[in-house]
Scaffold this active site. Structure first.
Site, PDB file in Angstrom:
ATOM      1  N   SER A 185       0.834  -1.195   0.000  1.00  0.00           N
ATOM      2  CA  SER A 185       0.000   0.000   0.000  1.00  0.00           C
ATOM      3  C   SER A 185       0.877   1.258   0.000  1.00  0.00           C
ATOM      4  O   SER A 185       1.699   1.423  -0.888  1.00  0.00           O
ATOM      5  CB  SER A 185      -0.953  -0.031   1.207  1.00  0.00           C
ATOM      6  OG  SER A 185      -1.995   0.890   1.060  1.00  0.00           O
ATOM      7  N   ARG A 197     -11.787   6.645   9.760  1.00  0.00           N
ATOM      8  CA  ARG A 197     -11.278   5.274   9.784  1.00  0.00           C
ATOM      9  C   ARG A 197     -12.331   4.287   9.297  1.00  0.00           C
ATOM     10  O   ARG A 197     -12.009   3.337   8.564  1.00  0.00           O
ATOM     11  CB  ARG A 197     -10.842   4.917  11.213  1.00  0.00           C
ATOM     12  CG  ARG A 197     -10.414   3.472  11.403  1.00  0.00           C
ATOM     13  CD  ARG A 197      -9.185   3.126  10.573  1.00  0.00           C
ATOM     14  NE  ARG A 197      -8.662   1.815  10.922  1.00  0.00           N
ATOM     15  CZ  ARG A 197      -7.615   1.254  10.332  1.00  0.00           C
ATOM     16  NH1 ARG A 197      -6.992   1.893   9.364  1.00  0.00           N
ATOM     17  NH2 ARG A 197      -7.186   0.057  10.709  1.00  0.00           N
ATOM     18  N   ASP A 216      -8.688  -6.755  -4.613  1.00  0.00           N
ATOM     19  CA  ASP A 216      -8.263  -5.438  -4.134  1.00  0.00           C
ATOM     20  C   ASP A 216      -8.790  -4.376  -5.092  1.00  0.00           C
ATOM     21  O   ASP A 216      -8.284  -4.224  -6.205  1.00  0.00           O
ATOM     22  CB  ASP A 216      -6.735  -5.395  -4.054  1.00  0.00           C
ATOM     23  CG  ASP A 216      -6.192  -4.083  -3.495  1.00  0.00           C
ATOM     24  OD1 ASP A 216      -6.979  -3.157  -3.253  1.00  0.00           O
ATOM     25  OD2 ASP A 216      -4.965  -3.995  -3.298  1.00  0.00           O
ATOM     26  N   HIS A 275      -7.825  -5.560  -0.151  1.00  0.00           N
ATOM     27  CA  HIS A 275      -6.535  -4.881  -0.058  1.00  0.00           C
ATOM     28  C   HIS A 275      -5.729  -5.336   1.155  1.00  0.00           C
ATOM     29  O   HIS A 275      -4.508  -5.480   1.086  1.00  0.00           O
ATOM     30  CB  HIS A 275      -6.778  -3.363   0.008  1.00  0.00           C
ATOM     31  CG  HIS A 275      -5.529  -2.548   0.095  1.00  0.00           C
ATOM     32  ND1 HIS A 275      -4.597  -2.514  -0.912  1.00  0.00           N
ATOM     33  CD2 HIS A 275      -5.048  -1.745   1.084  1.00  0.00           C
ATOM     34  CE1 HIS A 275      -3.595  -1.712  -0.567  1.00  0.00           C
ATOM     35  NE2 HIS A 275      -3.845  -1.240   0.637  1.00  0.00           N
ATOM     36  N   ASP A 276      -6.402  -5.567   2.263  1.00  0.00           N
ATOM     37  CA  ASP A 276      -5.715  -5.946   3.497  1.00  0.00           C
ATOM     38  C   ASP A 276      -5.090  -7.338   3.452  1.00  0.00           C
ATOM     39  O   ASP A 276      -4.434  -7.740   4.423  1.00  0.00           O
ATOM     40  CB  ASP A 276      -6.680  -5.871   4.686  1.00  0.00           C
ATOM     41  CG  ASP A 276      -6.529  -4.566   5.460  1.00  0.00           C
ATOM     42  OD1 ASP A 276      -5.693  -3.731   5.062  1.00  0.00           O
ATOM     43  OD2 ASP A 276      -7.252  -4.375   6.457  1.00  0.00           O
TER      44      ASP A 276
END
Length: 389
Positions: free
Chosen positions: A161, A231, A327, A360-361
């Protein structure tokens, strides 16, 4: 407990629990904003031992809300390091074999100079008086840290990232100092959609009345609600629809029926609220503004007349790029465009797209295909570098 963690975060800004390297007026950091940052400091962690040839050093670059505590207990949260699944004794990034360095980026909030740090000119936190920081600024500071260790060439620079952006910047700015580069789930620039999500987050922070124009420490406040919403919105982009459905679906939270109110009826609502609440205990709101801005400003091709291949002209660095099928924050097309540019520059490059629904994580999780790809690339690069197993 939350107040205690918040206090720890504030203390870490100036006096981190990790080693810190301080630079005085004789060694200012030149910023892309056109100013010099001086004095400044870099907080970092190291693992393993630097060999006599200084050839086994690996630099790990952290993502947006990461820090230097890649493989040790976090002093604020008490949780394990954020990449302990990958870095440590006997792990793929084996600290019995490699000397691993990870620094808190400039603009961060766990010991490197950032908006929560004390401005020596005023004796108060910088707040928004700190110049805007770019990815290239972060890498310039890291290069000064690497110089401190007497390391001429890093064996590998890797990260995911925003960490992947730093990897690309390292390979472009200091190609002679990077033997191998492993950018994961990243892009050579931030897309319009990603900038849009970041702007929603920044506006949430700045709309919180406790933000006080960035001077909330002087008022004894913190924009917790705004940062929590930021967040929550960002966390959605780190996941995938399939993963959300698999984990939560439309399941209700601790109830059998809808309440016909605005409490967290659904598990996904409760989960996001929890993510927001725990985040504000470990991260500085102004630092969130600076970190997101640095990613938005990143555009490697723009620094080279719009031609990405020119960013890697003549490079001898070995590259391996990794993307994930689910992602949508940094989709595979972003990695492919970098691979095409590297091919055009005549670079040595491999590319792996990993099938997963974890979004993505996935780069932070126990993902066997990712580990296999990293292990294969590191092993091959180590042999080429003459590092014994």
């Amino acid at each position: 407990m939350a107040a205690l963690r918040a206090g720890k975060t504030n203390n870490e800004a100036d006096q981190p629990s990790s080693p810190v390297l301080r630079f005085g007026s004789d060694k200012p950091l030149k910023l892309d904003a056109g100013t010099l940052l001086s004095p400044f400091q870099i907080a970092y962690q190291t693992y393993g031992t630097l060999n006599d040839a200084r050839s086994n050093a690996i630099l790990v670059c952290h993502a947006l809300t990461g820090d230097q505590h890649v493989a040790n207990t976090n002093p604020v949260t008490g949780k394990p390091g954020w990449w302990e699944v990958l870095v440590g004794p006997g792990r793929i990034i084996d600290t019995n074999r490699f000397f691993v360095i990870c620094s808190n980026v400039i603009g961060g909030c766990l010991g490197s100079t950032g908006p929560a740090s004390t401005n020596p000119a005023t004796g108060k936190p910088y707040g928004l008086d700190l110049p805007v920081i770019t990815i290239r600024d972060m890498v310039r500071a890291q290069q000064m840290l690497i110089d401190h260790f007497g390391i001429e060439k890093l064996f590998c620079v890797l990260g995911g990232s925003m960490g992947g952006m730093q990897v690309l910047q390292w390979a472009s700015s200091y190609p002679e100092r990077v033997f191998s580069a492993l950018p994961i789930a990243t892009g050579a620039r931030h897309s319009s959609q990603n900038i849009a999500f970041h702007e929603v987050g920044r506006q949430a922070v700045m709309a919180d009345p406790d933000w006080h124009g960035g001077k909330y420490f002087e008022h004894g406040k913190r924009p917790e609600k705004g940062l929590a919403v930021a967040r929550m919105a960002a966390h959605i982009t780190y996941l995938s629809e399939a993963a959300l459905h698999r984990k939560f679906g439309r399941n209700l939270q601790d109830r059998d029926h809808l309440t016909f109110g605005f409490d967290a009826d659904f598990q996904i609502e409760s989960y996001l609220r929890h993510q927001g609440m725990t985040f504000v205990d470990r991260f500085d709101a102004n630092s969130y503004l600076y970190m997101t801005r640095s990613m938005d400003y990143f555009d490697l091709a723009a620094d080279h007349g719009g031609r990405l291949a020119d960013a890697f002209a003549g490079t001898k660095t070995r590259f391996c790029l990794v993307s994930f099928t689910s992602d949508w924050l940094f989709p595979t097309e972003e990695s492919r465009s970098i691979v095409h540019a590297l091919n055009a520059a005549g670079a040595s490059v491999s590319f792996v797209e990993i099938e997963t629904d974890r979004g993505h994580d996935a780069f932070l999780l126990d993902e066997p295909e990712l580990f296999a790809a990293i292990n294969g690339f590191i092993g091959s690069a180590a042999r080429a570098r003459g590092l014994s197993a």
